[in-house]
Design a protein around this motif. Structure first.
Motif, PDB file in Angstrom:
ATOM      1  N   THR A   1       0.840  -1.207   0.000  1.00 55.80           N
ATOM      2  CA  THR A   1       0.000   0.000   0.000  1.00 55.80           C
ATOM      3  C   THR A   1       0.874   1.257   0.000  1.00 55.80           C
ATOM      4  OG1 THR A   1      -0.180  -0.206   2.406  1.00 55.80           O
ATOM      5  CG2 THR A   1      -1.993  -1.057   1.115  1.00 55.80           C
ATOM      6  N   SER A   2       2.040   1.172   0.616  1.00 56.31           N
ATOM      7  CA  SER A   2       2.972   2.300   0.592  1.00 56.31           C
ATOM      8  C   SER A   2       3.525   2.506  -0.825  1.00 56.31           C
ATOM      9  CB  SER A   2       4.105   2.061   1.586  1.00 56.31           C
ATOM     10  OG  SER A   2       5.255   2.787   1.238  1.00 56.31           O
ATOM     11  N   ALA A   3       3.724   1.403  -1.540  1.00 55.90           N
ATOM     12  CA  ALA A   3       4.260   1.491  -2.912  1.00 55.90           C
ATOM     13  C   ALA A   3       3.360   2.330  -3.809  1.00 55.90           C
ATOM     14  CB  ALA A   3       4.425   0.085  -3.490  1.00 55.90           C
TER      15      ALA A   3
ATOM     16  N   LYS B   1       2.008   5.026  -3.127  1.00 52.75           N
ATOM     17  CA  LYS B   1       2.229   6.462  -2.904  1.00 52.75           C
ATOM     18  C   LYS B   1       3.585   6.929  -3.444  1.00 52.75           C
ATOM     19  CE  LYS B   1      -0.337   6.027   1.425  1.00 52.75           C
ATOM     20  NZ  LYS B   1       0.042   5.371   2.679  1.00 52.75           N
ATOM     21  N   ALA B   2       4.349   6.025  -4.030  1.00 55.89           N
ATOM     22  CA  ALA B   2       5.712   6.367  -4.454  1.00 55.89           C
ATOM     23  C   ALA B   2       5.709   7.219  -5.722  1.00 55.89           C
ATOM     24  CB  ALA B   2       6.505   5.090  -4.686  1.00 55.89           C
ATOM     25  N   ASP B   3       6.792   7.949  -5.920  1.00 58.46           N
ATOM     26  CA  ASP B   3       7.011   8.683  -7.161  1.00 58.46           C
ATOM     27  C   ASP B   3       7.851   7.789  -8.087  1.00 58.46           C
ATOM     28  OD1 ASP B   3       7.711  10.373  -9.193  1.00 58.46           O
ATOM     29  OD2 ASP B   3       9.123  11.556  -7.988  1.00 58.46           O
ATOM     30  N   PRO B   4       7.300   7.399  -9.250  1.00 59.70           N
ATOM     31  CA  PRO B   4       8.017   6.472 -10.131  1.00 59.70           C
ATOM     32  C   PRO B   4       9.397   6.987 -10.557  1.00 59.70           C
ATOM     33  CG  PRO B   4       5.717   6.624 -10.787  1.00 59.70           C
ATOM     34  CD  PRO B   4       5.921   7.657  -9.721  1.00 59.70           C
ATOM     35  N   ALA B   5       9.513   8.284 -10.776  1.00 65.20           N
ATOM     36  CA  ALA B   5      10.811   8.826 -11.206  1.00 65.20           C
ATOM     37  C   ALA B   5      11.844   8.702 -10.084  1.00 65.20           C
ATOM     38  CB  ALA B   5      10.655  10.287 -11.620  1.00 65.20           C
ATOM     39  N   ALA B   6      11.417   9.018  -8.859  1.00 71.37           N
ATOM     40  CA  ALA B   6      12.329   8.886  -7.719  1.00 71.37           C
ATOM     41  C   ALA B   6      12.673   7.415  -7.490  1.00 71.37           C
ATOM     42  CB  ALA B   6      11.691   9.485  -6.468  1.00 71.37           C
ATOM     43  N   THR B   7      11.714   6.538  -7.760  1.00 72.78           N
ATOM     44  CA  THR B   7      11.960   5.101  -7.622  1.00 72.78           C
ATOM     45  C   THR B   7      13.026   4.647  -8.617  1.00 72.78           C
ATOM     46  OG1 THR B   7       9.649   4.834  -6.990  1.00 72.78           O
ATOM     47  CG2 THR B   7      10.851   2.830  -7.569  1.00 72.78           C
ATOM     48  N   ALA B   8      12.907   5.156  -9.852  1.00 70.87           N
ATOM     49  CA  ALA B   8      13.890   4.794 -10.881  1.00 70.87           C
ATOM     50  C   ALA B   8      15.284   5.263 -10.462  1.00 70.87           C
ATOM     51  CB  ALA B   8      13.498   5.413 -12.218  1.00 70.87           C
ATOM     52  N   LYS B   9      15.342   6.451  -9.880  1.00 68.58           N
ATOM     53  CA  LYS B   9      16.631   6.992  -9.446  1.00 68.58           C
ATOM     54  C   LYS B   9      17.252   6.097  -8.360  1.00 68.58           C
ATOM     55  CE  LYS B   9      18.613  11.349  -8.006  1.00 68.58           C
ATOM     56  NZ  LYS B   9      18.332  12.526  -7.218  1.00 68.58           N
ATOM     57  N   LEU B  10      16.406   5.699  -7.394  1.00 72.59           N
ATOM     58  CA  LEU B  10      16.871   4.811  -6.329  1.00 72.59           C
ATOM     59  C   LEU B  10      17.352   3.480  -6.916  1.00 72.59           C
ATOM     60  CD1 LEU B  10      17.012   3.777  -3.294  1.00 72.59           C
ATOM     61  CD2 LEU B  10      14.661   2.996  -3.640  1.00 72.59           C
ATOM     62  N   ALA B  11      16.521   2.894  -7.780  1.00 72.96           N
ATOM     63  CA  ALA B  11      16.842   1.570  -8.327  1.00 72.96           C
ATOM     64  C   ALA B  11      18.117   1.625  -9.167  1.00 72.96           C
ATOM     65  CB  ALA B  11      15.670   1.051  -9.153  1.00 72.96           C
TER      66      ALA B  11
ATOM     67  N   GLU C   1       9.293   4.679  -2.174  1.00 77.44           N
ATOM     68  CA  GLU C   1      10.021   4.342  -3.407  1.00 77.44           C
ATOM     69  C   GLU C   1      10.669   2.953  -3.314  1.00 77.44           C
ATOM     70  OE1 GLU C   1       9.925   7.461  -2.142  1.00 77.44           O
ATOM     71  OE2 GLU C   1       8.707   8.173  -3.833  1.00 77.44           O
ATOM     72  N   ALA C   2      11.267   2.656  -2.153  1.00 80.22           N
ATOM     73  CA  ALA C   2      11.870   1.321  -1.997  1.00 80.22           C
ATOM     74  C   ALA C   2      10.783   0.251  -2.073  1.00 80.22           C
ATOM     75  CB  ALA C   2      12.621   1.226  -0.676  1.00 80.22           C
ATOM     76  N   ASN C   3       9.620   0.558  -1.534  1.00 76.59           N
ATOM     77  CA  ASN C   3       8.509  -0.389  -1.611  1.00 76.59           C
ATOM     78  C   ASN C   3       8.058  -0.604  -3.061  1.00 76.59           C
ATOM     79  OD1 ASN C   3       7.897  -1.315   1.074  1.00 76.59           O
ATOM     80  ND2 ASN C   3       7.200   0.746   1.575  1.00 76.59           N
TER      81      ASN C   3
ATOM     82  N   MET D   1       9.876  -0.163  -5.749  1.00 76.71           N
ATOM     83  CA  MET D   1      10.942  -0.886  -6.452  1.00 76.71           C
ATOM     84  C   MET D   1      10.798  -2.396  -6.202  1.00 76.71           C
ATOM     85  SD  MET D   1      15.078  -0.649  -5.904  1.00 76.71           S
ATOM     86  CE  MET D   1      15.105  -1.524  -4.342  1.00 76.71           C
ATOM     87  N   ALA D   2      10.655  -2.752  -4.935  1.00 74.05           N
ATOM     88  CA  ALA D   2      10.564  -4.180  -4.603  1.00 74.05           C
ATOM     89  C   ALA D   2       9.284  -4.794  -5.161  1.00 74.05           C
ATOM     90  CB  ALA D   2      10.629  -4.362  -3.091  1.00 74.05           C
ATOM     91  N   ALA D   3       8.173  -4.044  -5.108  1.00 73.64           N
ATOM     92  CA  ALA D   3       6.902  -4.577  -5.610  1.00 73.64           C
ATOM     93  C   ALA D   3       6.966  -4.792  -7.124  1.00 73.64           C
ATOM     94  CB  ALA D   3       5.764  -3.628  -5.255  1.00 73.64           C
ATOM     95  N   THR D   4       7.651  -3.895  -7.821  1.00 73.97           N
ATOM     96  CA  THR D   4       7.802  -4.035  -9.276  1.00 73.97           C
ATOM     97  C   THR D   4       8.646  -5.270  -9.604  1.00 73.97           C
ATOM     98  OG1 THR D   4       7.674  -1.640  -9.469  1.00 73.97           O
ATOM     99  CG2 THR D   4       8.533  -2.835 -11.378  1.00 73.97           C
ATOM    100  N   HIS D   5       9.693  -5.461  -8.823  1.00 73.94           N
ATOM    101  CA  HIS D   5      10.529  -6.646  -9.033  1.00 73.94           C
ATOM    102  C   HIS D   5       9.764  -7.925  -8.694  1.00 73.94           C
ATOM    103  CE1 HIS D   5      14.335  -3.931  -8.632  1.00 73.94           C
ATOM    104  NE2 HIS D   5      13.760  -3.842  -9.814  1.00 73.94           N
ATOM    105  N   TYR D   6       8.832  -7.803  -7.772  1.00 70.86           N
ATOM    106  CA  TYR D   6       7.932  -8.924  -7.456  1.00 70.86           C
ATOM    107  C   TYR D   6       7.205  -9.364  -8.731  1.00 70.86           C
ATOM    108  CZ  TYR D   6       3.719 -11.049  -5.193  1.00 70.86           C
ATOM    109  OH  TYR D   6       2.696 -11.875  -4.803  1.00 70.86           O
ATOM    110  N   LEU D   7       6.683  -8.365  -9.474  1.00 71.28           N
ATOM    111  CA  LEU D   7       5.956  -8.686 -10.714  1.00 71.28           C
ATOM    112  C   LEU D   7       6.895  -9.286 -11.762  1.00 71.28           C
ATOM    113  CD1 LEU D   7       3.723  -5.479 -10.990  1.00 71.28           C
ATOM    114  CD2 LEU D   7       3.048  -7.749 -10.200  1.00 71.28           C
ATOM    115  N   GLN D   8       8.091  -8.701 -11.877  1.00 69.23           N
ATOM    116  CA  GLN D   8       9.045  -9.224 -12.869  1.00 69.23           C
ATOM    117  C   GLN D   8       9.474 -10.649 -12.511  1.00 69.23           C
ATOM    118  OE1 GLN D   8      12.063  -6.188 -12.752  1.00 69.23           O
ATOM    119  NE2 GLN D   8      10.757  -4.672 -13.775  1.00 69.23           N
TER     120      GLN D   8
END
Lengths: 160, 568
Positions: free
Chosen positions: B120-122, B124-134, B182-184, B186-193
Motif C-alpha cells: 500500500t505504501s508502494a 504512494k511512491a514517485d516512479p521517477a524517484a523510484t527509478a533513481k533509487l533503483a 520508493e523502496a517499496n 521498487m521491490a513490488a515491481t521486481h515482485y511482478l518481474q
C-alpha cells in the motif's frame, strides 16, 4: 479455444486426491480434441502458472469442503469461483487461488474458470478412495463433460 | 507481564504450521513450533517395489516434487551400490539446479518479501524517484520510470478489485515496516518481474522432466531421457539449446535484481542481522555429483559446529559417507507418535501416530526431532552457503563477500560473515545460493554437451535386487535444506522407508534432551511491537522458507480454514 482440465489433490491421502482420480477416469473413458489438455496437477502451485496461462479456459477438479455431506457435488463458474476460494474451502485453495491472482496481475488469467468439486469423506493415508467417493466419480466425469459442452467441446467416448 | 501469542496457521507457506510464543517486555521469551498435520508416506511405501518409490515420494509435496523424486532414487541406488551414467547425473543436476533457482526466487519475492515490503505504501511512491533509487543500486534494464509507473498502476487496479489473493495477509502500515514509498515500489515491481522469470526456470524442469508438475523421467539407475540429437522424440540439440537460452535469460535478473534487492533490504533492515540467530550448528551435504559413483561434487559441503567455519567444519565426502549415515537420529519424545525407545536411526524409525492435546512440556507436534550426533542443527540455504564457504568453494566465497560488501557500503559500516547468522542473513544466503546454483547450471549444461559430444548417450543402468536385506540412504541439498530418504529393502520390496525432510530439522519440537529446535531458538528475543500483529515472528519464520507439506500432512481442512492470531 484451448481448455485445461486440471485434476487437483494429493493422491496419498485417500479422498484428498479425488480431483486427480476423477480427471483420470475422464481421461480413460473419453477422448478430446487437441485443443483440450487433461492434466494431473497434484498439489502443485507456482509450477502450473505456465500451464494455466497457455489455456483460455480452466476446468479445475478438486476436493472441496463446503459443510455439505460427503459426496456432495458442486459446479461453480465465473465470479463464484474466486469468491468461493476466498472462504478457503478447498484444501488447495492457497495454490490455485494464488495462481489465479498472479495470472490476473499479469493479465494472463483464463477467460473462464469452472470448478468441479466433491466433498471428501476420508482423508487418511492411502492410495485408494473411500468406496462412497469412488462411487461419485462417474457423476464427476459427467460434470466435466457438461463443463466441456458449455465451452462448445464434445468429448467422444473411447468405448465407441 | 508475559503474554502467549498463538499464530495458527502461519500464512504464505506450504502446509500447516502453528507457533506459540511467550512474549515479555516486547520480546519472545519462549517458543514452540508445531506441525499440526501428520504425514504417512512411510506407511504407503512399505511393501512397494523400490523402483516405484520415487513416483509416490514426489507426491509428498506440491512444491518439491522433483526433490523427493531425486532423493528417493538415490536412496535405492545407494542401497544397491549402483553407479549412475554421467549423462543421468548431469541431467538430474540440471533439473535440481533449475528447480532450486526457481524456488529461491519465488520464496524471496512471492512468499517473504511482503514481510518487509508494504504494497500500500508502494502506491504512494514517485516512479521517477523510484527509478533513481533503483538505478543507484543496479544497472538492470527495467529499472525505468515507465516500468515503475506501469507496475504501480497494475498494483492499484489489483488492489481496487478487492480480490487480494497473494497480497491478502500482509501487515500493511505495521510499525516494523521501514522502507520508503520508493523502496517499496521498487521491490513490488521486481515482485511482478519475478513472476515471469521464475516461469523460465520451471520450463527447464518441464523440458528435462518430460512434464511438470510431476516429472516423468526419473528411474532407479538413471533417467529415462533417451539422447539422440537428431530424433524429435528425444533430448534433441534443439531442446538442449533452448534450455541454455532459458538459463541465460534468468542470469541477469539474479545478479542485477535479486542480489541488489536482498542487499538493499538487508541494509534498510540492518537491525535484523542481529535477530533470529538460533541454532548455529549447520548441516548440509555435497550435491551435483560429477562422477558415476557420487564421490566428486560440484558443490561440496558438510557439518559446521557452533558457527565456526574454520575449526568447526567436518566435510561430508560422498554418497556413502558413514560419517553422515551414522550421525542422524530422530526423537519423538515431544511428537504425537508412540515412542519410549529413545531417539532412533531412520533405518529403525517408526511412525505410529499417537495424538494427545497440546502440552508445553510434553508432546505438541506431528514433526519428529532429528539430531546429528545428538546435536540440534539448522539446515537450509544458509547452512549450505556456509558449508560451501568452509569447503573453499570459490564462487560462493566471491558472492558472499560481494553481498556483504554491498550491504556494508549501503549502511556505511563493515558487515561481516557473522551477520549471516540471522533472519536477514538467511535471505542473503538464499540469494547467494541462487546465483551460485545458476552459475553451476551453465557448467552442468556444458558438461552434458561435452559428454554427449564424446559419443556417450548412456542414461540408465538396470538395477538388480539381491534376495537378502539391503539398506541405503539418499541425500539432496533441496531448496529448504538437506533432504534424506532412508530405505530398507528385503527380497526386492520396501521393508522400511523414512524421509527426513529439511523442515523437520528446522521446525521440529524439543528433542530427546528437551533442547529447542532451529525455529524455536531463532524466535527467542525476536521483538514483537504489536501482540495481535506479530509481523516480526512471521519474518523470522519465513526466513527459513517453511514447507510443512512434507514435514507433515493434511487431515483436517474445515478447522484450519481461518487464519488466527490469538493473544492469550
Amino acid at each position: 479455444m484451448s481448455i485445461l482440465v486440471l485434476g487437483l489433490g494429493n493422491i496419498l491421502l485417500m479422498d484428498e486426491g479425488l480431483g486427480v482420480r476423477a480427471m483420470e477416469q475422464f481421461d480413460a473413458g473419453w477422448s478430446v480434441p487437441e485443443s483440450v489438455s487433461v492434466v494431473d496437477g497434484g498439489t502443485c502451485g507456482m509450477d502450473m502458472l505456465d500451464l494455466i496461462a497457455s489455456h483460455r479456459h480452466l476446468i479445475a477438479v478438486d476436493a472441496v469442503k463446503t459443510g455439505a455431506p460427503a459426496g456432495t457435488l458442486v459446479t461453480l463458474r465465473g465470479d463464484d469461483v474466486p469468491a468461493y476460494f476466498k472462504g478457503k474451502l478447498s484444501p488447495h485453495q492457497l495454490g490455485l487461488c494464488d495462481l489465479l491472482a498472479s495470472l490476473r496481475l499479469q493479465g494472463e488469467a483464463p477467460d473462464s474458470v469452472t470448478l468441479i468439486g466433491c466433498v471428501p469423506l476420508a482423508l487418511g493415508t492411502g492410495l485408494m478412495l473411500s468406496p462412497e467417493i469412488e462411487a461419485r466419480l462417474p457423476a464427476m466425469v459427467q460434470a466435466i463433460i457438461a463443463a466441456l459442452r458449455d465451452l462448445g467441446v464434445e468429448p467422444q467416448s473411447r468405448a465407441l | 507481564m508475559t503474554q502467549r501469542i498463538v499464530v495458527d496457521p502461519v500464512t504464505r507457506i506450504e502446509g500447516h504450521l502453528r507457533v506459540e510464543c511467550d512474549v515479555g517486555d516486547g520480546k519472545v521469551t519462549k517458543a514452540w513450533a508445531s506441525g499440526t498435520m501428520w504425514r504417512g508416506i512411510e506407511l504407503i511405501l512399505q511393501g512397494k517395489d523400490p523402483r516405484d518409490a520415487w513416483v509416490f515420494a514426489q507426491r509428498i509435496c506440491g512444491v518439491c516434487t522433483t526433490v523427493h523424486a531425486i532423493t528417493s532414487v538415490r536412496a535405492v541406488e545407494n542401497a544397491l551400490k549402483m553407479e549412475i551414467p554421467l549423462n543421468a547425473q548431469y541431467i538430474r543436476n540440471l533439473i535440481q539446479g533449475a528447480h532450486n533457482v526457481h524456488d529461491h526466487i519465488v520464496h524471496f519475492y512471492h512468499l517473504s518479501a511482503l514481510d518487509f515490503v508494504d504494497i500500500t505504501s508502494a502506491l504512494k511512491a514517485d516512479p521517477a524517484a523510484t527509478a533513481k533509487l533503483a538505478q543507484s543500486l543496479s544497472d538492470w534494464s527495467l529499472n525505468t520510470t515507465g516500468e515503475f509507473a506501469t507496475a504501480q498502476k497494475k498494483l492499484q487496479a489489483f488492489i481496487n478489485s478487492g480480490q487480494l489473493g497473494i497480497f491478502g495477509s500482509g501487515y500493511w502500515g505495521h510499525p516494523a515496516m521501514k522502507l520508503s514509498h520508493e523502496a517499496n515500489l521498487m521491490a513490488a515491481t521486481h515482485y511482478l518481474q519475478a513472476l515471469d522469470v521464475q516461469r523460465k526456470m520451471n520450463k527447464v524442469v518441464a523440458i528435462l522432466g518430460s512434464k511438470t508438475p510431476h516429472i516423468q523421467n526419473m528411474a532407479v539407475g538413471g533417467v529415462t531421457n533417451p539422447i539422440n540429437l537428431d530424433s524429435q522424440s528425444t533430448l534433441t540439440l534443439e531442446k538442449l539449446t533452448y534450455i541454455k537460452t532459458l538459463i541465460d535469460e534468468v542470469g541477469d535478473f539474479i545478479t542485477k535484481v535479486y542480489i541488489p534487492d536482498v542487499a538493499a533490504i538487508g541494509a534498510f533492515y540492518a537491525d535484523w542481522t542481529k535477530i533470529g540467530r538460533g541454532i548455529v550448528n549447520y548441516l548440509s551435504i555435497p550435491d551435483m555429483p560429477l562422477d558415476t559413483k557420487g564421490t566428486k561434487f560440484a558443490l561440496p559441503a558438510g557439518f559446521i559446529e557452533n558457527g565456526d567455519i574454520v575449526k568447526g567444519f567436518t566435510p561430508i565426502k560422498d554418497f556413502h559417507d558413514p560419517y553422515f549415515e551414522k550421525g542422524v537420529k530422530e526423537s519423538v519424545k515431544h511428537s504425537w507418535y508412540q515412542g519410549g525407545k529413545g531417539a532412533l536411526h531412520p533405518y529403525d524409525g517408526e511412525t505410529i501416530p499417537n495424538y494427545s492435546d497440546w502440552q508445553d512440556d510434553g508432546k505438541y507436534s506431528f514433526i519428529k526431532s532429528p539430531t546429528f550426533y545428538d546435536k540440534r542443527a539448522q539446515v537450509g540455504p544458509l547452512a549450505n552457503v556456509l558449508g560451501l564457504y568452509a569447503s573453499g568453494h570459490q564462487r560462493t566465497q566471491f558472492w558472499v563477500n560481494a553481498v556483504l560488501d554491498s550491504v556494508s557500503g549501503l549502511v556505511g559500516s563493515k558487515i561481516g560473515v557473522d551477520a549471516l547468522h540471522s533472519t536477514i542473513g538467511r535471505h542473503a544466503a538464499r540469494a547467494v545460493r541462487c546465483v551460485v546454483l545458476h552459475e553451476e547450471l551453465s557448467n552442468q549444461w556444458t558438461l552434458l554437451m561435452e559428454n554427449i559430444g564424446r559419443g556417450d548417450t548412456m542414461t540408465f543402468n538396470k538395477p538388480v535386487f539381491p534376495k537378502e536385506e539391503v539398506r541405503g540412504f539418499g541425500f539432496h541439498e533441496a531448496p529448504r535444506g538437506m533432504l534424506s530418504h532412508w530405505v530398507v529393502i528385503d527380497k526386492g520390496k520396501i521393508k522400511n522407508y523414512q524421509a527426513v525432510v529439511p523442515t523437520t530439522w528446522n521446525a521440529g519440537p524439543r528433542d530427546e534432551d528437551d533442547r529447542i529446535s532451529a525455529y524455536e531458538a531463532a524466535l527467542i528475543d525476536t521483538p514483537v511491537a504489536v501482540a495481535d500483529q506479530p509481523l516480526e515472528i512471521i519474518r523470522t519464520l519465513h526466513s527459513f522458507d517453511p514447507c510443512l507439506a512434507c514435514a507433515v500432512h493434511l487431515t483436517d481442512t474445515e478447522n484450519s480454514s481461518t487464519y488466527q492470531v490469538k493473544v492469550v
